[in-house]
Design an enzyme around this catalytic site. Structure first.
Site, PDB file in Angstrom:
ATOM      1  N   SER A  24       0.532  -6.701   0.216  1.00  0.00           N
ATOM      2  CA  SER A  24       0.104  -6.104  -1.059  1.00  0.00           C
ATOM      3  C   SER A  24      -0.320  -7.338  -1.853  1.00  0.00           C
ATOM      4  O   SER A  24      -0.117  -8.405  -1.669  1.00  0.00           O
ATOM      5  CB  SER A  24       1.225  -5.611  -1.678  1.00  0.00           C
ATOM      6  OG  SER A  24       0.933  -5.080  -3.330  1.00  0.00           O
TER       7      SER A  24
ATOM      8  N   TYR B  12      10.408  -4.302  -4.680  1.00  0.00           N
ATOM      9  CA  TYR B  12       8.770  -4.114  -3.960  1.00  0.00           C
ATOM     10  C   TYR B  12       8.223  -5.353  -3.888  1.00  0.00           C
ATOM     11  O   TYR B  12       7.833  -5.951  -2.555  1.00  0.00           O
ATOM     12  CB  TYR B  12       8.071  -3.216  -4.556  1.00  0.00           C
ATOM     13  CG  TYR B  12       6.963  -2.977  -3.895  1.00  0.00           C
ATOM     14  CD1 TYR B  12       6.800  -2.072  -2.942  1.00  0.00           C
ATOM     15  CD2 TYR B  12       5.616  -3.708  -4.342  1.00  0.00           C
ATOM     16  CE1 TYR B  12       5.546  -1.900  -2.292  1.00  0.00           C
ATOM     17  CE2 TYR B  12       4.471  -3.268  -3.756  1.00  0.00           C
ATOM     18  CZ  TYR B  12       4.212  -2.482  -2.602  1.00  0.00           C
ATOM     19  OH  TYR B  12       3.153  -2.254  -2.047  1.00  0.00           O
TER      20      TYR B  12
END
Length: 255
Positions: free
Chosen positions: A146, A159
Site C-alpha cells: 500500500s 493497518y
C-alpha cells in the site's frame, strides 16, 4: 517477441482475498494474460458468485475457499490445489483488512485481528507455497502492499503498521529466496475505487482532499493495477526482486 515476456499462458496463480475489489480485478487480469487462476476467500458463497461473474465475462477460473489466517487450513489447501491443478507458479497475497479508529481506542483484539490477517497470514501462506517453489527453483510472489507501506495517516495505526511490515517481509524473503529463482515483490496501490472504498469515494471532503493530494488528480481504477501485476508475475520481471512497485497516481513521489 517482447509480448512473450508478459505471457502467463499455463502458469497457475493463486490470488488470496479475490472475491471482490482489488483481488478480483487482479485475478481477472492474470487470467486474461493466460494464467490459470484460483480465486480464494473465506466465504464459499461469495467465492462462487465471483467465479460466476468472471464466467459471464468469458473468464474461467478455479476456486478454493479457505481462511488464510489459519495456517493449518492454508497448508492443507495449498497441498490440495497442487495435487488437483499442478504446481503454483504465482502467488498474490491480496487478502487484508482495515479498521479505522483513533489509535488511543485500538483494542488488543483489533490490533491482533489486523496484524494477524495482514502480516501473519501473508507470511504463513507464502511459506506454504515457497516450500514447494524452492525445490522447483522458480516462482513469483506478489505481496499487495500500500502507499501506507511508506506514508501514514491518522486513525489507521494497525493497518499502516501491517503494510510497513509487509514491505520488510518482501525484502527479507527476497534476500533468502532469490538464489532459488523466486522473485518476491510488492504491488503498492494508492487510493482505488472498490466496493470497500465506496464510502470514501462518496465522501466529498475526502475525495476533494485525495484529488488535490494526488498528482493524477483522481481515484485509481482497479484495472490500472493489472499491468503492474502481470509484469511482476511474468518473465519480464525475472531480475526484479525485493521491490515495491507503487501504482498511486504519483502520491508517494510528492509532498
Amino acid at each position: 517477441m517482447a509480448s512473450k515476456l508478459f505471457d502467463l499462458t499455463g502458469r497457475l496463480a493463486v490470488v488470496t482475498g479475490s472475491s471482490q475489489g482489488i483481488g478480483f480485478g487482479l485475478a481477472q487480469g492474470l487470467a486474461e494474460a493466460g494464467a490459470r487462476v484460483v480465486l480464494n476467500g473465506r466465504n464459499p458463497e461469495k467465492l462462487a458468485a465471483a467465479v460466476a461473474r468472471l464466467a459471464e465475462r468469458g473468464v474461467a477460473v478455479e476456486q478454493a475457499a479457505f481462511d488464510v489466517a489459519d495456517p493449518a487450513a492454508t497448508e492443507a489447501a495449498i497441498s490440495e490445489i497442487e495435487a488437483r491443478l499442478g504446481p503454483i507458479a504465482i502467488l498474490v497475497n491480496n487478502a487484508g483488512i482495515m479498521r479505522r479508529m483513533p489509535s488511543i481506542e485500538v483494542t488488543p483484539e483489533v490490533w491482533r485481528e489486523v496484524l494477524g490477517t495482514n502480516v501473519d497470514a501473508v507470511f504463513f501462506t507464502t511459506q506454504a507455497v515457497a516450500r514447494r517453489m524452492i525445490p522447483r527453483g522458480a516462482g513469483k510472489i506478489i505481496n499487495v502492499c500500500s502507499v501506507n507501506s511508506e506514508l501514514a495517516r491518522p486513525t489507521i495505526a494497525p493497518y499502516a503498521t501491517s503494510k510497513g511490515a509487509l514491505r520488510m517481509m518482501t525484502r527479507t524473503l527476497c534476500a533468502e529466496w532469490a538464489k532459488h529463482g523466486i522473485q518476491v515483490n510488492g504491488l503498492a496501490p494508492g487510493y482505488f475505487e472498490t466496493e470497500l472504498t465506496e464510502p470514501l469515494v462518496q465522501d466529498a471532503a475526502f475525495t476533494d482532499w485525495l484529488c488535490k493530494r494526488t498528482p493524477a488528480g483522481r481515484w485509481g481504477k482497479v484495472e490500472e493495477l493489472v499491468g503492474a501485476a502481470v509484469f511482476l508475475a511474468s518473465p519480464a520481471s525475472d531480475f526484479v526482486n525485493g521491490h515495491l512497485l507503487y501504482v498511486d497516481g504519483g502520491m508517494t513521489a510528492v509532498l
